[in-house]
Structures are given as structure tokens and as C-alpha cells.
Motif scaffolding. Structure first.
Motif, PDB file in Angstrom:
ATOM      1  N   ASP A  21       0.853  -1.191   0.000  1.00  0.00           N
ATOM      2  CA  ASP A  21       0.000   0.000   0.000  1.00  0.00           C
ATOM      3  C   ASP A  21       0.884   1.235   0.000  1.00  0.00           C
ATOM      4  N   ASP A  34      -3.353   0.731  -3.449  1.00  0.00           N
ATOM      5  CA  ASP A  34      -3.095  -0.632  -2.981  1.00  0.00           C
ATOM      6  C   ASP A  34      -2.479  -1.399  -4.149  1.00  0.00           C
ATOM      7  N   ASP A 192      -8.412  -2.232   1.040  1.00  0.00           N
ATOM      8  CA  ASP A 192      -9.323  -3.328   1.395  1.00  0.00           C
ATOM      9  C   ASP A 192      -8.859  -4.091   2.634  1.00  0.00           C
ATOM     10  N   GLY A 193      -7.601  -3.896   3.030  1.00  0.00           N
ATOM     11  CA  GLY A 193      -7.118  -4.528   4.245  1.00  0.00           C
ATOM     12  C   GLY A 193      -7.900  -4.101   5.471  1.00  0.00           C
ATOM     13  N   ASP A 232      -3.956  -8.602   5.436  1.00  0.00           N
ATOM     14  CA  ASP A 232      -3.530  -7.817   4.274  1.00  0.00           C
ATOM     15  C   ASP A 232      -2.908  -6.525   4.798  1.00  0.00           C
ATOM     16  N   ASN A 233      -2.178  -5.878   3.911  1.00  0.00           N
ATOM     17  CA  ASN A 233      -1.714  -4.537   4.234  1.00  0.00           C
ATOM     18  C   ASN A 233      -2.948  -3.670   4.482  1.00  0.00           C
ATOM     19  N   ARG A 297      -5.771 -10.419  -6.889  1.00  0.00           N
ATOM     20  CA  ARG A 297      -4.856  -9.846  -5.928  1.00  0.00           C
ATOM     21  C   ARG A 297      -4.320 -10.958  -5.055  1.00  0.00           C
TER      22      ARG A 297
HETATM   23 MN    MN Z   1      -5.115  -4.858  -0.236  1.00  0.00          MN
END
Ligand code: MN
Length: 485
Positions: A21, A34, A192-193, A232-233, A297
């Protein structure tokens, strides 16, 4: 310049070694990107996007929404070129969600919002959190179709598939619109993390708990994502509007549902809350349609268990896999459904109209015309209409003769049930063509006063009868035809 206060936080999360990110938070520009494509690719792509925007838009000059979109277009070109020319970065891409203070199309300043991919923008107003961006993702399409709920989308195994991203195609379609700068609004940009780990309700509660400190709020959100798994990040920017327009009355606000309204691409006007994906980018490319790419992803799932769409092959180094584009962009779906609904309604309306019209035509046809026939008592009668479905002819008048009184030829004529366009023609026919046996040899002209009165209460004005059985010169031969039954 609008008076804003903001804070930002980012973290690699609990499972990932690197953070792909990137974000930028400055006086008039806020960006979350992202990256995807694995080590030395995803982080490069997201950094290129953030740098492109910050270099172009961070200065104090006045910028427009078009400037923001143009910067994103250029970032797309840079990333795409980079992925094509550098094998290490093949298939790299990035989301980008940005808010910039721009010149208001009407007057003063506004927020310009732009989005590609599944990073999100939210606004919190009157204690309610509302998503202002539309995710360009596979699961969002399913949500828009009603196939799954938003909650189901959060845990869907295919939630990592984005349908639009920078760097995947030579041209990208950018959702962009403006929003008024309203005092008290709090914006959130995030990758989205965050939203895959905690619900919108949880986000709302954390924002409320850190109402006056955007830095704290951003950090608290990142912490919450990590506590929930941190798979996730995660990156969060929180922006508070300290000075701006007066907020609207809560009762005057409509719901923010990420549905495409009947958007008009020509309309670049200001939108209150609902995302208006007016698309200057599309106009700039001369009508070329940019098919959305589907990028998996792989970075969004724990290492070793990448989630790939059907048919997609994991690229080397866990890089982005590009599969076939979906049939339609997500924005087309609700509009298409609306069109289908309207078409169905019109079809029903059309069928109903045809039925009503058909009935009217049938009724008119059933009542049209007259014919001469014997009635049940053997009397010569003049009937209107014909026997069709539930319509029956009606006896309109009775002639002066019954069957017994007529000669053979006249009886045959009546059995032939001749047709007429009008009752008058039928009456003339009865008066002129039918002869009683007792007078069948009489050929003299009968004065009108002695002529058989054809109809009760009807004046025919045509009371001459030819005893020879031949049609009178003015007879209505044109309309007298033999009924076929
Ligand atoms: Mn992400």
C-alpha cells in the motif's frame, strides 16, 4: 483553501512481510493506493500512482477535477509502460482512491473524488457512515446483482478480484465526481485490508470513539484490522472538515447506496452524495471503450494460499494474473436491470393494449352490417351484426311478410340472408325485392301510400316495389351480397 485536519496510518499487517500500500495525505490531496503484483511490483505501482498525483496536485495552485483524472490517467500509462518494459514488474497494478480540493464547477471549492479499484472512500455525517465510492471488484458486481449481500462479499473467496486497476490496460476508466465541502464531515480513505477485516459498523464505532483526532482514529482503525487478523496490508486516511458549507438537515439527506443512478456522461455537475461516475476519462479517449481487466490480488491472501479466479494461472513470483475481462463493467449492471424492468413493464402494457384494441375491433366488427332473414316466427326480419363469439345479431325490424305469404323466389332470397351496409338498404331490399304470392303477377307501380310499410315506426322514403322482381335502378346492388352464412 478549505480548512481540514487529517491523519493517516498504514501497516503491513500480521501476515505480510512487505507493505504494498502507499498513501499521501497533504493540505489539499489525499490518496490511497493498494499495489498488486508481488514484491518489487505492487509496491512500485502504488508508489508510482501516489507520486504522480502528489507531484501534480500537492502545490497551492488551483486544480480541477479534470487535473485529478488526468493525473490518474498518466499514472496508469506510466505503470502500464513500466510493466511492459520491465519483466520484473510484468502485470503490476494498483488501485487508487483520491480526494483533492478542486475548483468548484460553479463557485469556490469542492472535493474532487476519483476511484479505480476496490480501495474505498467513506463519509461520516450526522453519525452515519456512507460509502462514497463503488468498488471495481467481482464481489461488488455480485452485490449489485443481488446475488450476495455486502456482508457476504466481505468474506467471499473471490473478494480479491478487482475488475479495474491502474497499469493493467493502456487506458483506464476513472470514476470521478465532486462533492461539496461540508463542515463536520469526516472522510475516510482506506485499502481493502481494513474493510475485509472489520465491518462498516465497527468502523463507525471507532470513528466515533476518536471523534476529534483524525490521526488517532486512523491508527485505531489500522489496529482494529490487525486485531481482526491483519491478513492484508492496511492503510487508512481520516480527513475532518473544520470549515465549510453548512451541513444539510439530516432529514433532507437521501441514502447513499452505491447504485449507479441514471448517469449522464455529459453531466459533470456537482453531486451531493451519491457517486456520479461521470467519466471525463472516457471522453478523452474518443469513445474508445476500455474493457476492465480482471486482476487477482494474490497479495491479499496469506502466502501459500493464493486465491485465483477460474482459469487464471498464477504468474511467476505470485504476480498479478490477468484473466478474461467480465462481460460488462459493474456500472452497467443495475442500469441494465432497470432497462429490463422497464421493458417488461412496456411489454405487459403493450399486451394489454393489444387485447383491449382487439376486443374493440371485434365488437365493432360483430355489430357491423345488416342482413335479412326469417325470424323464429317465420316473419321477414332485418338483423344487425353477426354471430361471433359471445356476440349475436339483434332483430332491428320486422318486414310485412311472413314466409307463408311470399313467393318461392322471395323465400329463396331471404334464405340467402343477403347483407347490407345499412338498415335503410336492407329495408329497401325488403320493400323492393320481396313479393307476396298473391301479387306476384302484378307489375304496376304501387303508390307509396300503399306500399308495404316495412318497419314499424320507420320511414324508408323508398316505398316503391317492383313486382317483376328485378332490382330497381337505384337499388343498392353495390352493397347487396349473398351471405355465406
Ligand atoms: Mn489490499
Amino acid at each position: 483553501m478549505a480548512e481540514l485536519r487529517w491523519g493517516a496510518a498504514t501497516d503491513a499487517g500480521q501476515l505480510r512481510s512487505q507493505n504494498e500500500d502507499n498513501q499521501f495525505a497533504g493540505p489539499g490531496l489525499f490518496v490511497v493506493a493498494d499495489g498488486m503484483g508481488g514484491h518489487l511490483a505492487g509496491e512500485v505501482a502504488s508508489e508510482m500512482a501516489v507520486n504522480q498525483l502528489s507531484e501534480r496536485l500537492r502545490d497551492e495552485n488551483e486544480h480541477t477535477l479534470d487535473d485529478l483524472v488526468q493525473a490518474i490517467d498518466d499514472a496508469n500509462t506510466d505503470i502500464y509502460d513500466g510493466s511492459v518494459t520491465n519483466p520484473d514488474q510484468a502485470g503490476m497494478g494498483t488501485t487508487v482512491t483520491a480526494i483533492a480540493v478542486v475548483a468548484d464547477p460553479h463557485d469556490g471549492e469542492a472535493f474532487g473524488v476519483a476511484n479505480v479499484g476496490d480501495s474505498r472512500g467513506y463519509v461520516m455525517r450526522h453519525g452515519r457512515l456512507r460509502q462514497i465510492t463503488i468498488d471495481h471488484s467481482f464481489v461488488q458486481e455480485l452485490v449489485a446483482e443481488g446475488a450476495i449481500t455486502r456482508d457476504e462479499a466481505r468474506v467471499h473467496p473471490r473478494r480479491n478480484i478487482v475488475t479495474r486497476a491502474l497499469g493493467i490496460e493502456p487506458l483506464v476508466r476513472v470514476d470521478s465526481w465532486t462533492m461539496p465541502i461540508i463542515r463536520g464531515d469526516r472522510f475516510v480513505l482506506c485499502s481493502d485490508g481494513l474493510v475485509d477485516e472489520i465491518t462498516d459498523q465497527h468502523i463507525t464505532e471507532i470513528l466515533a470513539a476518536h471523534q476529534f483526532d483524525p490521526d488517532e482514529a486512523a491508527q485505531a482503525l489500522v489496529d482494529a484490522a490487525n486485531e481482526a487478523g491483519g491478513r492484508d496490508n492496511v492503510t487508512v486516511i481520516v480527513i475532518d472538515v473544520l470549515e465549510g458549507d453548512d451541513p444539510p438537515d439530516p432529514t433532507e439527506e437521501f441514502d447513499v447506496i452505491p447504485l449507479w443512478i441514471d448517469d449522464d456522461d455529459e453531466d459533470t455537475g456537482e453531486v451531493q452524495i451519491i457517486a456520479d461516475p461521470s467519466d471525463p476519462a472516457e471522453a478523452d479517449v474518443g469513445g474508445t471503450t476500455v474493457m476492465p481487466a480482471v486482476a487477482s490480488r494474490t497479495d491479499a491472501t496469506p502466502t501459500g494460499s493464493p486465491t485465483l479466479p477460474d482459469g487464471a494461472e498464477p504468474a511467476g513470483d505470485g504476480a498479478v494474473a490477468v484473466a478474461t475481462p467480465p462481460e460488462t463493467a459493474p456500472r452497467d449492471r443495475p442500469v441494465r436491470r432497470r432497462i429490463a424492468r422497464v421493458a417488461r413493464f412496456l411489454l405487459v402494457l403493450g399486451v394489454a393494449a393489444v387485447i383491449v384494441l382487439g376486443f374493440a375491433i371485434l365488437a365493432a366488427w360483430a355489430r357491423q352490417g345488416y342482413f335479412v332473414a326469417f325470424d323464429d316466427d317465420g316473419q321477414v326480419g332485418i338483423y344487425q351484426g353477426r354471430s361471433v363469439l359471445w356476440f349475436e345479431p339483434t332483430l332491428e325490424a320486422t318486414g310485412p311478410f311472413d314466409r307463408e305469404a311470399l313467393d318461392e323466389e322471395s323465400i329463396d332470397l331471404v334464405y340467402g340472408e343477403p347483407n347490407f351496409e345499412s338498415q335503410g338498404s336492407a329495408e329497401r331490399y325488403v320493400a323492393e325485392r320481396l313479393s307476396p304470392t298473391t301479387t306476384s303477377t302484378t307489375t304496376t307501380t304501387v303508390p307509396s301510400t300503399t306500399a308495404p310499410a316495412v318497419i314499424e315506426g320507420e320511414t324508408t322514403g323508398e316505398a316503391t316495389a317492383d313486382g317483376d322482381g328485378e332490382p330497381a335502378p337505384d337499388d343498392t346492388t353495390a352493397t347487396a351480397t349473398t351471405s355465406g352464412g
